[in-house]
Design a protein around this motif. Structure first.
Motif, mmCIF file in Angstrom:
data_model
loop_
_atom_site.group_PDB
_atom_site.id
_atom_site.type_symbol
_atom_site.label_atom_id
_atom_site.label_comp_id
_atom_site.label_asym_id
_atom_site.label_seq_id
_atom_site.Cartn_x
_atom_site.Cartn_y
_atom_site.Cartn_z
ATOM 1 N N LYS A 304 0.942 -1.062 -0.102
ATOM 2 C CA LYS A 304 0.471 0.347 0.152
ATOM 3 C C LYS A 304 0.695 0.975 0.000
ATOM 4 C CE LYS A 304 -3.888 -2.665 2.788
ATOM 5 N NZ LYS A 304 -4.535 -2.358 3.656
ATOM 6 N N GLN A 305 2.328 0.962 0.148
ATOM 7 C CA GLN A 305 3.073 2.170 -0.550
ATOM 8 C C GLN A 305 3.930 2.726 -1.399
ATOM 9 O OE1 GLN A 305 2.262 4.675 2.591
ATOM 10 N NE2 GLN A 305 4.042 6.105 1.755
ATOM 11 N N GLN A 306 3.168 3.545 -2.050
ATOM 12 C CA GLN A 306 3.756 3.716 -3.562
ATOM 13 C C GLN A 306 5.448 3.979 -3.358
ATOM 14 O OE1 GLN A 306 2.549 2.659 -6.471
ATOM 15 N NE2 GLN A 306 3.694 3.594 -7.303
ATOM 16 N N ILE A 307 5.599 5.031 -2.622
ATOM 17 C CA ILE A 307 6.875 5.496 -2.928
ATOM 18 C C ILE A 307 7.978 4.327 -2.674
ATOM 19 C CG2 ILE A 307 8.383 6.464 -1.397
ATOM 20 C CD1 ILE A 307 6.434 8.687 -0.732
ATOM 21 N N LEU A 308 7.881 3.691 -1.692
ATOM 22 C CA LEU A 308 8.919 1.966 -1.227
ATOM 23 C C LEU A 308 8.414 1.194 -2.447
ATOM 24 C CD1 LEU A 308 7.988 1.976 2.095
ATOM 25 C CD2 LEU A 308 9.599 3.078 0.885
ATOM 26 N N THR A 309 7.218 0.565 -2.605
ATOM 27 C CA THR A 309 6.430 -0.317 -4.134
ATOM 28 C C THR A 309 7.526 0.033 -5.295
ATOM 29 O OG1 THR A 309 4.797 0.705 -4.374
ATOM 30 C CG2 THR A 309 5.443 -1.559 -2.770
ATOM 31 N N ALA A 310 7.519 1.925 -5.665
ATOM 32 C CA ALA A 310 7.872 2.314 -6.922
ATOM 33 C C ALA A 310 9.402 2.085 -7.178
ATOM 34 C CB ALA A 310 7.148 3.591 -7.026
ATOM 35 N N SER A 311 10.021 2.832 -6.172
ATOM 36 C CA SER A 311 11.372 2.869 -6.025
ATOM 37 C C SER A 311 12.159 1.529 -5.789
ATOM 38 C CB SER A 311 11.880 3.388 -4.229
ATOM 39 O OG SER A 311 11.722 4.599 -4.314
ATOM 40 N N PHE A 312 11.723 0.451 -4.933
ATOM 41 C CA PHE A 312 12.548 -1.169 -5.706
ATOM 42 C C PHE A 312 11.974 -1.902 -6.507
ATOM 43 C CE2 PHE A 312 11.387 -1.663 -0.366
ATOM 44 C CZ PHE A 312 12.424 -0.927 -0.280
ATOM 45 N N LYS A 313 11.261 -1.447 -7.649
ATOM 46 C CA LYS A 313 10.863 -1.804 -8.336
ATOM 47 C C LYS A 313 11.795 -0.787 -9.737
ATOM 48 C CE LYS A 313 5.857 -3.728 -8.139
ATOM 49 N NZ LYS A 313 4.340 -2.554 -8.570
ATOM 50 N N PHE A 314 12.189 -0.708 -9.338
ATOM 51 C CA PHE A 314 12.843 1.096 -10.482
ATOM 52 C C PHE A 314 14.684 0.226 -10.243
ATOM 53 C CE2 PHE A 314 15.880 4.536 -10.812
ATOM 54 C CZ PHE A 314 15.811 4.718 -12.888
ATOM 55 N N ILE A 315 14.705 -0.066 -8.794
ATOM 56 C CA ILE A 315 16.104 -0.132 -8.190
ATOM 57 C C ILE A 315 16.057 -1.786 -9.187
ATOM 58 C CG2 ILE A 315 17.494 -0.916 -6.777
ATOM 59 C CD1 ILE A 315 16.130 0.868 -5.177
ATOM 60 N N LYS A 316 15.343 -2.747 -8.697
ATOM 61 C CA LYS A 316 15.020 -4.179 -9.690
ATOM 62 C C LYS A 316 15.420 -4.303 -11.323
ATOM 63 C CE LYS A 316 12.424 -7.927 -9.627
ATOM 64 N NZ LYS A 316 12.817 -8.406 -10.730
ATOM 65 N N LYS A 317 14.278 -3.034 -11.779
ATOM 66 C CA LYS A 317 14.803 -3.441 -13.261
ATOM 67 C C LYS A 317 16.211 -3.106 -13.416
ATOM 68 C CE LYS A 317 10.179 -1.506 -13.911
ATOM 69 N NZ LYS A 317 9.201 -0.510 -15.044
ATOM 70 N N ILE A 318 16.739 -1.863 -13.160
ATOM 71 C CA ILE A 318 18.165 -1.079 -13.716
ATOM 72 C C ILE A 318 19.278 -2.613 -12.973
ATOM 73 C CG2 ILE A 318 20.288 0.065 -12.528
ATOM 74 C CD1 ILE A 318 17.897 2.441 -12.688
ATOM 75 N N VAL A 319 19.247 -3.076 -11.688
ATOM 76 C CA VAL A 319 20.280 -4.202 -11.515
ATOM 77 C C VAL A 319 19.737 -5.815 -12.080
ATOM 78 C CG1 VAL A 319 20.372 -6.165 -9.480
ATOM 79 C CG2 VAL A 319 20.252 -3.479 -9.096
ATOM 80 N N ASP A 320 18.238 -6.054 -12.754
ATOM 81 C CA ASP A 320 18.121 -7.076 -13.272
ATOM 82 C C ASP A 320 18.774 -6.401 -14.997
ATOM 83 O OD1 ASP A 320 17.182 -8.127 -11.844
ATOM 84 O OD2 ASP A 320 14.536 -7.970 -12.458
ATOM 85 N N PHE A 321 18.444 -5.566 -15.697
ATOM 86 C CA PHE A 321 19.114 -5.175 -16.713
ATOM 87 C C PHE A 321 20.766 -4.860 -17.038
ATOM 88 C CE2 PHE A 321 21.334 -1.524 -19.465
ATOM 89 C CZ PHE A 321 20.632 -1.763 -20.407
ATOM 90 N N ILE A 322 21.493 -4.934 -15.974
ATOM 91 C CA ILE A 322 23.006 -4.424 -15.956
ATOM 92 C C ILE A 322 23.659 -6.394 -15.826
ATOM 93 C CG2 ILE A 322 23.538 -2.542 -15.514
ATOM 94 C CD1 ILE A 322 24.441 -3.148 -12.338
ATOM 95 N N THR A 323 22.722 -6.520 -14.751
ATOM 96 C CA THR A 323 23.169 -8.173 -14.676
ATOM 97 C C THR A 323 22.986 -9.372 -15.328
ATOM 98 O OG1 THR A 323 21.768 -8.417 -13.009
ATOM 99 C CG2 THR A 323 23.663 -7.205 -12.313
#
Length: 323
Positions: A304-323
């Motif tokens: 229910k906390q958009q700031i945290l869920t959106a931030s974690f998803k954004f970081i995950k996308k970048i980590v998935d992209f480079i690794t």
């Protein structure tokens, strides 16, 4: 304006009662007794409470001023994630520092200089670093190096100010890089690539962001205590790097990169990807992926906390992209 109100010392029991009744923090995932034990033996509330900034408050109605859907367990989980993140950042920063020093020395070997004059030129323009080196002359780690390559004659003025009467510098670049701090190395790195243009890219913008993040971790500051957008303007380099990731839209990129902690962490990832290589890089990327798994361990806490869920998803996308 500084706050002048004195807040009384409170026991863990007093704190739990206050945040439950006045702040609206829930104790459903973690009981009040467990929370009291946590504050008594594992963490202090002043530090834990910093993560509240990621949560909104009721602006009207009977619960005005209280937090919306904030359980004490969520604060504990954010603190744990932050700890793992700090450990990962420190290791990646050390790898970057080592790789850039190796790269700089490799570039220097191609020059005709002897390796001594460049250090003297740099210190002539940054005399404050000489004082820092002087302070470390008795260090068990770099004291011998300083004794070999520097000599100082000093005295104190009538008001106790340290005065350098004479400083002899006969330090080669390869020894100098072992003596200076990370911040001083960044200054030297920038000096070197501006004074002696190379084919290599000068990553000074990204390095300054990494330095800020590294210093926060070294001082054990909370990194993700406030992930709200609007506190940062990302560099064109980092914006373009993220823009190349297919599943990140422009609005998502702009919103997340305007959060200072996220921007600095992405700068770290970008720079790491550019300058670190070999088995160390492979191993560290495995750790990054494990960090993402750890971040998602209790993701149901933050649905229910958009700031945290959106931030974690954004970081995950970048980590998935480079690794």
């Amino acid at each position: 304006m500084l706050r002048t109100l004195n807040k009384p010392k409170m026991s863990p029991e007093d704190i739990i009662s206050k945040i439950k009744n006045e702040k609206g923090i829930k104790f459903e995932e973690t009981s009040e007794d467990e929370a009291i034990q946590y504050l008594r033996y594992k963490n202090n509330y002043f530090r834990l409470a910093s993560y509240r900034k990621n949560y909104d408050k009721y602006m009207a109605g009977p619960n005005i001023g209280k937090y919306i859907d904030l359980d004490f367990a969520y604060l504990i989980e954010l603190s744990a994630i932050d700890m793992h993140l700090r450990f990962q950042i420190i290791k990646m920063c050390l790898d970057i520092e080592h790789s850039l020093k190796v790269l700089l020395l490799s570039e220097f070997e191609k020059d005709s200089e002897d390796g001594y004059e460049i250090v003297k030129d740099f210190l002539d323009r940054n005399k404050w670093i000489i004082e820092d080196i002087y302070r470390k002359r008795n260090s068990p780690y770099v004291g011998d190096l300083i004794g070999n390559w520097f000599s100082f004659e000093t005295h104190f003025s009538a008001i106790g100010k340290l005065i350098f009467d004479k400083v002899e510098i006969r330090c080669p670049i390869w020894a100098f890089l072992e003596i200076v701090t990370f911040g001083e190395f960044i200054k030297f790195y920038d000096f070197y690539y501006e004074a002696y243009p190379k084919k290599n890219v000068n990553y000074i913008g990204e390095l300054n962001s990494v330095k800020s993040l590294r210093n926060a971790c070294a001082h054990n500051n909370c990194i993700i205590h406030n992930l709200r957008a609007g506190y940062s303007r990302p560099s064109a380099t980092i914006s373009q790097f993220v823009a190349k990731i297919p599943n990140i839209k422009k609005a998502e990129r702009k919103r997340n990169l305007s959060s200072r902690p996220i921007y600095e962490f992405i700068s770290l990832i970008y720079l790491y990807n550019r300058v670190v290589s070999g088995s160390v890089k492979i191993h560290r990327y495995e750790e990054l992926k494990a960090l993402i798994v750890r971040m998602e361990k209790r993701k149901h806490y933050f649905i229910k906390q958009q700031i945290l869920t959106a931030s974690f998803k954004f970081i995950k996308k970048i980590v998935d992209f480079i690794t």
